[in-house]
Every structure is written in structure tokens, then in C-alpha cells.
Enzyme design. Structure first.
Site, short mmCIF file in Angstrom:
data_model
loop_
_atom_site.label_atom_id
_atom_site.label_comp_id
_atom_site.label_asym_id
_atom_site.label_seq_id
_atom_site.Cartn_x
_atom_site.Cartn_y
_atom_site.Cartn_z
N ARG A 88 -6.10 -4.71 3.09
CA ARG A 88 -6.58 -3.29 3.67
C ARG A 88 -7.77 -3.43 4.70
NH1 ARG A 88 -2.62 -3.41 1.57
NH2 ARG A 88 -1.78 -2.20 -0.35
N SER A 130 -3.71 5.39 -2.51
CA SER A 130 -4.77 4.84 -3.32
C SER A 130 -6.04 5.21 -2.71
CB SER A 130 -4.56 3.21 -3.21
OG SER A 130 -3.11 2.76 -3.53
N GLU A 167 -10.82 2.93 -0.54
CA GLU A 167 -10.17 2.47 0.38
C GLU A 167 -9.98 3.44 1.46
OE1 GLU A 167 -6.16 0.69 -0.66
OE2 GLU A 167 -5.32 2.01 0.97
#
Ligand SMILES: Cc1cc2nc3c(=O)[nH]c(=O)nc-3n(C[C@H](O)[C@H](O)[C@H](O)COP(=O)(O)OP(=O)(O)OC[C@H]3O[C@@H](n4cnc5c(N)ncnc54)[C@H](O)[C@@H]3O)c2cc1C
Length: 334
Positions: free
Chosen positions: A163, A234, A330
Site C-alpha cells: 500500500r 480498509s 491507510e
């Protein structure tokens, strides 16, 4: 291009935050960067917004939101084994997947159903079900917003990680991605390393259609329908800890889920930590932690940015108290 003043962002972020920006610019062609530069728009506060599915607006944005909306998928090279395509930033991600399905191209199918635009895919190196988009990215093309210089970065130069990429670090806020090139395979192959996916496929015949349909079924069972419940997928990254810390935690929590990470570190499942801290399914007012997936912070309808902020900060504090691990979002928080 189209320019809107004092524009509502409610329909431009999947969290459904009811905030406004001073100016909203819809780019209809990559060359419009020149006019934006000449108008000094990149000198004042600005933010590039794709589909707004990885962002939490905590207040009105006092500046310009730049929304690359130009589309197009061009074939740059076509051999017996591969096809190289150049995708414009404004293409919907699922339209790229649909293109692959129509043309029998393999590599990206596990990333079906991820909301957002193609131009955002390299930014956090989107990933799901054992595949990361970096596996198929050939290069990323765009221009620097501080001097309008064009750039073309190879996949290696993009410094992709979990990520993560150069676009979240050195080039954060300094570039606009106009096109992403994907190298796709014509040779039939699938990535079925993810256990839930292998189980869902079971004994069905393998095809791009079977794989994408199975993934969409799994995703729909775990993630909220963003047309009804606001969220940004998420909310937290899975934390990566040293082996010694993992061993200590394992002594207290023998069922701790873990995955090997780079440099001998250990990746833990943030969702499990959140669940153990008692937050799975918990709701405060209109904000909550999704009952089917503890990694997902949701807006049940009409939640204010303050409600979402209060909730996710409480989650961070409680996980830290229990595990001495600080979760990192995130999601881009603005
Ligand atoms: C229900 C749901 C499920 C999700 N599932 C997944 C998943 O399985 N895997 C996963 O990895 N992610 C997932 N996400 C997160 C999100 O969909 C991805 O991060 C997606 O790539 C974001 O695309 P976007 O266009 O909405 O980006 P935005 O939220 O608009 O932007 C994200 C970031 O990219 C930057 N950016 C956008 N466009 C450009 C550009 N042209 N040039 C430079 N910078 C740009 C923005 O400034 C921002 O920093 C999910 C989100 C939701 C809501």
C-alpha cells in the site's frame, strides 16, 4: 475543463462526508495541466481527487480540488503473448478490468471491484486476493505540479511497497498522474493463493469470469455497499512489527494471525487487533466499525467528520493500550 466554485464534495467521496471546497476543477484533457499551472493553481492549496474512495475529508477544503476525468485505453503493443495498454487517469478501475475480460488479458482480475480511478491505482499500489497492481504496471506517466515537467517512471522507479509507492512519499502532492501503462498476459493463468478465493472457486471451471464473480461475491459479503453505507475500504494498514515484539504478543494471544514481512519483520492483521480490542461491530452515533470486517470504519448515514474522527482515534488508542501497537490509517486524511 470545467470549474465550479464553492462546490459540494458529498458525491465525490465514498465516505459521504458533507464538505465543500473553494474550487472544483474537472480536467477533461491531460494538456489542461498547462492552463492550471499558468493560473498558479498548483501554488495554492490543491488536492488531486480521483473517485474519492481512499480519502476522509475532516473539514471543508480551502483550496482547489483537481479531478482528472479524461478517459481512454490505447493499445501500445500487441504480441502473441502480451498486450501493453496505456490507460488514462480518469478511467473507472472496473472499466479497466472489464477491458481485460473482453480481450482475454490476465493479471489484474483479482483486483475486480476495487472502487476508484485508474490514475489512483499506483498511488497506494492497490492490492487484493494475493495480487498487487504493481505486478502488471509497466510505467506511470504524468507531470510534476511544481514545474510542469513531464515524467515517465518505470515500475521499479515507482518504489512500490505494501500500500505504498513513491507517490505517497517523495512525490506526494508534487505530481499528477495522467496515464498508467499495464503489461498484460494473453497466457491463461490465475493467482489463487488466497485461501478464501480457492474455497469459493471450489470445483468450478476456471475462467476470468469465474474468478471475478467469486471475488465479487467474497467482497460483497465482507464490505459494505458504498451506495448505502459510506466508507473508504480498509481504514487502517496492517501493522508490521519486529519478530521479538511478535513473540511477546503471541505469548499473550496464541491465536494471533501473522504473515512474514520484509527484513525479518512480521505483519499482523489490523482487523484482528481491532476485534480483540472490542471494536468490531461497535457503533457510536452514525459512525461505526463494520460488523463483517473490523478494518472498515463506516458512516451509517449523516455522520459528521468529527464523529468519524472520534471513532477511529478511539480505535487507535484502544489497540495501542492492548498491544502497544499504533495503527496507521491507510486512508488519506484531509
Ligand atoms: C468499499 C471499498 C473497498 C476497497 N477495497 C480496496 C482493496 O481491496 N484494495 C485496495 O488497495 N484498496 C481498496 N480500497 C481503497 C480505494 O478504492 C483505492 O485506494 C483506490 O485506488 C482509490 O481510488 P480513487 O480514485 O477513489 O482515489 P482517491 O481517493 O480519489 O485518491 C487516492 C489518492 O491518490 C491520489 N491521486 C488520485 N488520482 C491521482 C492522480 N491522477 N495523480 C496523482 N495522484 C492522484 C489522491 O491525491 C490521493 O492521495 C477500497 C475502497 C472502498 C471504498
Amino acid at each position: 475543463m470545467k470549474v465550479y466554485r464553492n462546490h459540494s464534495l458529498k458525491d465525490h467521496n465514498t465516505f459521504g462526508m458533507d464538505v465543500r471546497c473553494t474550487q472544483f476543477v474537472v480536467m477533461e484533457h491531460p494538456d489542461e495541466g498547462e492552463a492550471l499551472y499558468a493560473a498558479h493553481l498548483f501554488e495554492a492549496p490543491f488536492h488531486i481527487l480521483g473517485g474519492g474512495s481512499n480519502v476522509l475529508f475532516t473539514k471543508d477544503f480551502a483550496g482547489t480540488i483537481i479531478h482528472p476525468a479524461f478517459k481512454g485505453i490505447e493499445v501500445m503493443d500487441d504480441s502473441n503473448t502480451n498486450q501493453l495498454i496505456r490507460v488514462a487517469a480518469g478511467e473507472e478501475w472496473d472499466d479497466v478490468i472489464n477491458y481485460c475480460l473482453r480481450h482475454r488479458l490476465y493479471g489484474l482480475e483479482n483486483l475486480v471491484g476495487i472502487p476508484g480511478r485508474a490514475g489512483s491505482a499506483p498511488v497506494q499500489n492497490i492490492g487484493a486476493y494475493g495480487v498487487e497492481v504493481k505486478d502488471c504496471i509497466d510505467r506511470v506517466e504524468g507531470f510534476r505540479t511544481d514545474n510542469l515537467q513531464p515524467f515517465v517512471l518505470s515500475a521499479e522507479q515507482c518504489k512500490f511497497g505494501y500500500r505504498d509507492s513513491i507517490f505517497k512519499n517523495e512525490m506526494r502532492g508534487k505530481c499528477l498522474i495522467t496515464h498508467v501503462w499495464f503489461q498484460l498476459s494473453k497466457k491463461e493463468h490465475y493467482t489463487l493463493t488466497y485461501k478464501a478465493l480457492a474455497n469459493e472457486i471450489n470445483d468450478q471451471d476456471l475462467s476470468l469470469e469465474t474468478v471475478t464473480q467469486c471475488i465479487l461475491r467474497i467482497r460483497n459479503s465482507k464490505l459494505p455497499d458504498i451506495r448505502k453505507i459510506g466508507c473508504a475500504g480498509s481504514f487502517f494498514k496492517n501493522p508490521v512489527v519486529p519478530e521479538s515484539q511478535y513473540r511477546m504478543l503471541l505469548a499473550q494471544h496464541p491465536d494471533l494471525v501473522s504473515y512474514p514481512a520484509a527484513d525479518g519483520m512480521v505483519k499482523l492483521a489490523a482487523g484482528q487487533l481491532i476485534e480483540k480490542a472490542g471494536w468490531k461491530g461497535k457503533r457510536i452515533g452514525n459512525a461505526g466499525v463494520y460488523p463483517q470486517q473490523a478494518l472498515v470504519v463506516v458512516n451509517y448515514g449523516g455522520a459528521s467528520p468529527e464523529e468519524i474522527q472520534h471513532l477511529y482515534q478511539q480505535v487507535i488508542l484502544d489497540v495501542e493500550k492492548l498491544f502497544n501497537i499504533r495503527l496507521n490509517p491507510e486512508v488519506n486524511i484531509l
